[in-house]
Motif scaffolding. Sequence first.
Motif, short mmCIF file in Angstrom:
data_model
loop_
_atom_site.label_atom_id
_atom_site.label_comp_id
_atom_site.label_asym_id
_atom_site.label_seq_id
_atom_site.Cartn_x
_atom_site.Cartn_y
_atom_site.Cartn_z
N LYS A 147 0.83 -1.20 0.00
CA LYS A 147 0.00 0.00 0.00
C LYS A 147 0.87 1.26 0.00
CE LYS A 147 -3.67 2.31 2.62
NZ LYS A 147 -2.93 3.45 3.14
N ARG B 196 -6.38 6.38 1.64
CA ARG B 196 -7.72 5.87 1.92
C ARG B 196 -8.43 6.80 2.89
NH1 ARG B 196 -6.01 -0.44 2.70
NH2 ARG B 196 -6.11 -1.03 0.50
N GLN C 271 -7.75 0.42 8.26
CA GLN C 271 -7.17 0.60 6.93
C GLN C 271 -7.14 2.06 6.48
OE1 GLN C 271 -5.79 -1.79 5.13
NE2 GLN C 271 -6.30 -3.36 6.64
#
Length: 451
Positions: A58, A65, A140
């Motif tokens: 990521k 996000r 997340q």
Amino acid sequence: MSVYRNLQETHLNRARASLRQALSWYGYLRKSGQHSSNPELVGLVKPELEALRATLNKLDSNVIRIAVFGLVSRGKSAVLNALLGDKILQTGPLNGVTQWPRSVRWQPSDKVLVELIDTPGLDEIAGESRADMAREVVHQADLILFVVSGDITRTEYQALLELRQSQKPLILVFNKIDLYPDTDRGVIYQNLQQLGAGNPQAKPLLPDEIVMVAAEPAAMEVRVEWPDGRVSYEWETPPPQVDELKETILNILNREGRSLLALNALIQARDAEAAIAQKTIDLREKEAEEIIWQFTKYKALAVMLNPIAFLDILGGTVADLALIRALARLYGLPMTSYEAGKILKTIIFSSGGLLLGELGSSFILGLGKSTAAITSGENPSNITAFAGSAIAQAGIAGYGAYSVGKAAQVYLEKGCTWGELGASSIIQEILSQVDQNTIMYRLRQELGIKY
């Protein structure tokens, strides 16, 4: 802005280095169960190892996000649709239109790529499963939008407090402002500034932390005058008012987006490494207890039989360090020379000076024991004095060894994320460099980190 870009790049590189080091440390666990000497442990920590690898991937993708939370009917999906400029996410007058988290890509500028995550209302039915789902989304997310549509209710305030504990930056979005007169809107905004901080004693929210929007304004009846003199009334829906929110998000991402990405990756890595350490220690609990008791007995016996005080102190210290190393080898947890020094300091201070007390007592009793041993030939009664001093000293040494072993277990569990490239160390490093006018500065306050 070049200063911000350089600092963000540094934070990103430091986070990558930390994650690569962690994966290197636990590389032996990535082997299959057939080739690994710890097949049971491999299965236990597989989710954490996958999380570390996913987090590193990521980081390399550079996708931010942003997750949106709030109670039902606050307009969460409408806010995201307004940002996207298209009605992609379903909205409606009924509660609970959004049943499961859904993510969509948003590219507000050429240099920024964002993943927007819509979530169900936090107060819907099947609360426990929804709460688990919310925790996973929060885990997340790099940035959180918490949507309200007026004064905060008790339920919203509790949800806000829980989100604050996630150690993620948060923007409070005051939606449906079109339903309030300007005066009421101003009063509500001031209340939100204070309550949104999540703590009555905390500073009010910064301008970047609270934004007013009308994501899906209510239709208005307008008067239409025609050229022939006719007058009619029609319903028109005003365009969404989300420019301020979009600008706020872009400012945050340009100023500290990569730092947010790095910080969240490090928090996830820290949690994953802590879980690996906890599972490892739990699995090896019986073997560790045997090692600790073994060192305790050997140290007590050696101190009791040795007549020279100086050797008691030196040998006892060496035995304690050997015990720490033995536990580290058993667990397979990383421990550098830096961490070994920190372990010794932690043991000394966390045990209230127990080790120093043991060494001091050993020296005093050891002198008495040595004197008794030297003069035992001249006076046989001194043998009794020798035995008494030896037994007392052995008891202190044994208790000290056991305490050192237990303290070492705690540090090996907690200390794996510290060190030069440890996740916890770099988290502190990043937060120590943030400007007071950034949204990340509140994280430093909430984590209790002071510089």
